[in-house]
Design a protein around this motif. Sequence first.
Motif, PDB file in Angstrom:
ATOM      1  N   GLU A  55      -2.536 -14.450  -9.281  1.00  0.00           N
ATOM      2  CA  GLU A  55      -2.935 -13.940 -10.646  1.00  0.00           C
ATOM      3  C   GLU A  55      -3.370 -12.399 -10.723  1.00  0.00           C
ATOM      4  OE1 GLU A  55      -6.785 -14.914 -13.536  1.00  0.00           O
ATOM      5  OE2 GLU A  55      -6.299 -16.315 -11.654  1.00  0.00           O
ATOM      6  N   GLY A  56      -2.933 -11.609 -11.590  1.00  0.00           N
ATOM      7  CA  GLY A  56      -3.100 -10.362 -11.551  1.00  0.00           C
ATOM      8  C   GLY A  56      -2.299  -9.183 -11.099  1.00  0.00           C
ATOM      9  N   VAL A  57      -1.285  -9.851 -10.315  1.00  0.00           N
ATOM     10  CA  VAL A  57      -0.301  -9.128  -9.752  1.00  0.00           C
ATOM     11  C   VAL A  57       0.882  -9.128 -10.566  1.00  0.00           C
ATOM     12  CG1 VAL A  57       1.165  -8.665  -7.637  1.00  0.00           C
ATOM     13  CG2 VAL A  57      -1.262  -9.246  -7.391  1.00  0.00           C
ATOM     14  N   ALA A  58       1.152  -7.903 -11.227  1.00  0.00           N
ATOM     15  CA  ALA A  58       2.418  -7.727 -12.093  1.00  0.00           C
ATOM     16  C   ALA A  58       3.814  -7.660 -11.326  1.00  0.00           C
ATOM     17  CB  ALA A  58       2.319  -7.009 -13.185  1.00  0.00           C
ATOM     18  N   ARG A  59       3.518  -6.784 -10.198  1.00  0.00           N
ATOM     19  CA  ARG A  59       4.706  -6.241  -9.602  1.00  0.00           C
ATOM     20  C   ARG A  59       4.530  -5.928  -8.038  1.00  0.00           C
ATOM     21  NH1 ARG A  59       5.003  -1.625 -11.580  1.00  0.00           N
ATOM     22  NH2 ARG A  59       4.731  -0.211 -10.091  1.00  0.00           N
ATOM     23  N   VAL A  60       5.695  -6.102  -7.209  1.00  0.00           N
ATOM     24  CA  VAL A  60       5.527  -5.846  -5.804  1.00  0.00           C
ATOM     25  C   VAL A  60       6.702  -4.857  -5.408  1.00  0.00           C
ATOM     26  CG1 VAL A  60       5.851  -7.005  -3.548  1.00  0.00           C
ATOM     27  CG2 VAL A  60       4.428  -8.097  -5.498  1.00  0.00           C
ATOM     28  N   THR A  61       6.336  -4.088  -4.970  1.00  0.00           N
ATOM     29  CA  THR A  61       7.424  -2.950  -4.768  1.00  0.00           C
ATOM     30  C   THR A  61       7.531  -2.567  -3.371  1.00  0.00           C
ATOM     31  OG1 THR A  61       6.699  -1.856  -6.753  1.00  0.00           O
ATOM     32  CG2 THR A  61       8.018  -0.401  -5.214  1.00  0.00           C
ATOM     33  N   GLY A  62       8.773  -2.604  -2.637  1.00  0.00           N
ATOM     34  CA  GLY A  62       9.194  -2.566  -1.288  1.00  0.00           C
ATOM     35  C   GLY A  62       8.876  -0.814  -0.844  1.00  0.00           C
ATOM     36  N   ARG A  63       8.223  -0.506   0.107  1.00  0.00           N
ATOM     37  CA  ARG A  63       7.977   0.802   0.511  1.00  0.00           C
ATOM     38  C   ARG A  63       8.562   1.349   1.802  1.00  0.00           C
ATOM     39  NH1 ARG A  63       6.915   3.403  -3.988  1.00  0.00           N
ATOM     40  NH2 ARG A  63       5.006   2.222  -5.271  1.00  0.00           N
ATOM     41  N   GLY A  64       9.756   0.352   2.048  1.00  0.00           N
ATOM     42  CA  GLY A  64      10.216   0.684   3.480  1.00  0.00           C
ATOM     43  C   GLY A  64       9.821   0.211   4.763  1.00  0.00           C
ATOM     44  N   VAL A  65      10.286   0.796   5.921  1.00  0.00           N
ATOM     45  CA  VAL A  65       9.920   0.360   7.123  1.00  0.00           C
ATOM     46  C   VAL A  65       9.386   1.701   7.961  1.00  0.00           C
ATOM     47  CG1 VAL A  65      10.769  -0.506   9.345  1.00  0.00           C
ATOM     48  CG2 VAL A  65      11.450  -1.476   7.412  1.00  0.00           C
ATOM     49  N   GLU A  66       8.328   1.534   8.632  1.00  0.00           N
ATOM     50  CA  GLU A  66       7.655   2.729   9.290  1.00  0.00           C
ATOM     51  C   GLU A  66       7.811   2.296  10.936  1.00  0.00           C
ATOM     52  OE1 GLU A  66       4.666   4.494   6.427  1.00  0.00           O
ATOM     53  OE2 GLU A  66       3.885   2.907   7.713  1.00  0.00           O
ATOM     54  N   GLU A  67       7.897   3.202  11.643  1.00  0.00           N
ATOM     55  CA  GLU A  67       7.773   3.010  13.003  1.00  0.00           C
ATOM     56  C   GLU A  67       6.509   3.597  13.655  1.00  0.00           C
ATOM     57  OE1 GLU A  67       9.319   0.913  15.250  1.00  0.00           O
ATOM     58  OE2 GLU A  67      11.157   0.261  13.667  1.00  0.00           O
ATOM     59  N   LEU A  68       5.666   3.094  14.094  1.00  0.00           N
ATOM     60  CA  LEU A  68       4.196   3.486  14.549  1.00  0.00           C
ATOM     61  C   LEU A  68       3.850   3.190  15.878  1.00  0.00           C
ATOM     62  CD1 LEU A  68       2.131   1.614  11.677  1.00  0.00           C
ATOM     63  CD2 LEU A  68       3.417   3.961  11.731  1.00  0.00           C
ATOM     64  N   THR A  91       6.393  -2.083  14.362  1.00  0.00           N
ATOM     65  CA  THR A  91       7.248  -1.891  13.088  1.00  0.00           C
ATOM     66  C   THR A  91       7.014  -2.560  12.002  1.00  0.00           C
ATOM     67  OG1 THR A  91       9.331  -2.247  14.626  1.00  0.00           O
ATOM     68  CG2 THR A  91       9.835  -2.465  12.474  1.00  0.00           C
ATOM     69  N   ARG A  92       6.649  -1.772  10.906  1.00  0.00           N
ATOM     70  CA  ARG A  92       5.856  -2.076   9.818  1.00  0.00           C
ATOM     71  C   ARG A  92       6.637  -2.006   8.535  1.00  0.00           C
ATOM     72  NH1 ARG A  92       0.113   0.124   8.705  1.00  0.00           N
ATOM     73  NH2 ARG A  92      -0.429  -1.862  10.108  1.00  0.00           N
ATOM     74  N   ARG A  93       6.842  -3.193   7.468  1.00  0.00           N
ATOM     75  CA  ARG A  93       7.519  -3.304   6.476  1.00  0.00           C
ATOM     76  C   ARG A  93       6.335  -3.340   5.638  1.00  0.00           C
ATOM     77  NH1 ARG A  93      12.432  -3.881   4.244  1.00  0.00           N
ATOM     78  NH2 ARG A  93      13.286  -4.267   6.352  1.00  0.00           N
ATOM     79  N   ARG A  94       6.554  -2.471   4.567  1.00  0.00           N
ATOM     80  CA  ARG A  94       5.171  -2.104   3.582  1.00  0.00           C
ATOM     81  C   ARG A  94       5.600  -2.510   2.210  1.00  0.00           C
ATOM     82  NH1 ARG A  94       4.249   3.601   3.001  1.00  0.00           N
ATOM     83  NH2 ARG A  94       2.301   2.947   1.964  1.00  0.00           N
ATOM     84  N   HIS A  95       4.602  -3.217   1.401  1.00  0.00           N
ATOM     85  CA  HIS A  95       4.761  -3.537   0.157  1.00  0.00           C
ATOM     86  C   HIS A  95       3.543  -3.157  -0.754  1.00  0.00           C
ATOM     87  CE1 HIS A  95       8.526  -5.728   1.279  1.00  0.00           C
ATOM     88  NE2 HIS A  95       8.674  -5.941   0.089  1.00  0.00           N
TER      89      HIS A  95
END
Length: 527
Positions: free
Chosen positions: A40-53, A133-137
């Motif tokens: 509830e309250g979340v209208a959109r989830v957007t992928g931001r790609g993958v980072e290597e940390l 290895t991080r996948r961000r949304h």
Amino acid sequence: MASVTRETERKYEAPAAAEDTGGPDAAASGALLDALTRTEGVARVTGRGVEELDATYFDTDDGRLAATRTTLRRRTGGHDAGWHLKLPVPTDGDARDELHAPLADTLPADLARLLRSRTRDAPLGPVLRLRTTRRRHTLHGADGTLLAEAATDTVRAERLDGAPGGLAGATTAWREIEIELAEGAPASLLDRIEERLTAAGIHRSQDRSKFARALTDTGPPPETWPAPDPAPAPGTAGAEVLAHLARWHRALVALDTDVRRDLPDSVHQLRVATRRLRSAFKTYRKVLDRAVTDPVGEELKWLAGELAPARDNEVLTARLAHLLDTTDPALVLGPAPARLRLHSTPRAAEARDRVRAALDSPRHLALLTALARLATDPPLRPAAHRPAREVLPAALARAHRRLAARLDHALALPPGPGRDHALHQARKAAKRARYAAEAARPALGKPAKRHRKRVKAVQQLLGVHQDSVVAREALRQLAVEAHGAGESAFTWGLLYGTEQSRAEAAERELPEVWEKVRDEGPPRPGG
């Protein structure tokens, strides 16, 4: 200079789909993504790609940062490469303050200073290497507002040292999900997300940080706080007193960092921590050997004295500014607000410099070391091994008698400077009696709680009186300064009279309040 953000996040075990595929994609596109979009309250989830940390974590040989839930790392890769110092926020278990400094080969000096109370200048060395290895949304509201970030992490950790108890070269790996709240987003969003994740079979992680998990997986779990060896048996006076001391020792260590960061009210709270520790040493002298604690108490007194001008100026300035703000404007003659600023600003700057010098001094470092030594090797006397319900009431009774002697003496004096001084001494005794009751409350229960409440009422009245004494002296000085500058001193005299009336009202109320406390007295043994 390091930048600061408040990080509010929760960690979860990665869903089984991620384990099955060997990567984070399935988690992001499957159960996790579905749960996020249904929140509830979340209208959109957007992928931001993958980072290597790639992060190296640092600690002392004996794990002093881990013991205080502090994380220090140097990280490359991602959008925020650099040095990161994470500090716990006592009022919020989901939050930590993250201080970020630019990437450099060595630890920046401003971060090193913030760690001094925790490390006590012990050298910091690399403890762990974490490659992630991080996948961000990102999660957004209907209007596009950023609400939170979800990160699905595949973590590979390697132990770099062999201490404390770890095996250099040991490795571990796991997958986890982080949900971090965006600045300004409602805290309730985390609860709504968790409901959806739980329904999808994604559960909260038991580990508070990657650092803590990796340490545990590659060696014995880190100590949460230095413990006495040997520890007194539960329910004894020693166990109760040491638990009280540990609480305020932890507070002092954390507040040292808060003062260096200039956080609101931090000087006051650090001063309170010094007073509570010192008061416990004196009140529970039947439990702890004074030959050991008295020198530490004197150093705590020194530190409180170095903090006093900053705190006193802060309180006084706020009090006088409030008096000016609440006075009829027609009665504020001349540039009174500007005069107050001219009076207080240089004193505040001088007091801040004094605090910084004290915290950076070898003497303060020696005090921190002495307190740490007391935590692990407390000087327990025979009474420490007796039941707390037998020993602690006697300590409360001594504190009560001390308060009674001082307050009865003060109330018998005629009004004037002598009585003002005696009432101030009684205020100190009231604080000690209150602190003693607080320390004894876990063992003595409601009787100690009631006693603390009644003594606090006495202390507050004495505080009103003492604050008025200090304010009146400052008002007299302001009047002198205003007169010398050719300004009207009328307003300062008016406020002097207001403060005097306030003190007289407190003095009139005090005997009745004190009589109730004196008649009931502190809890009795076995009561």
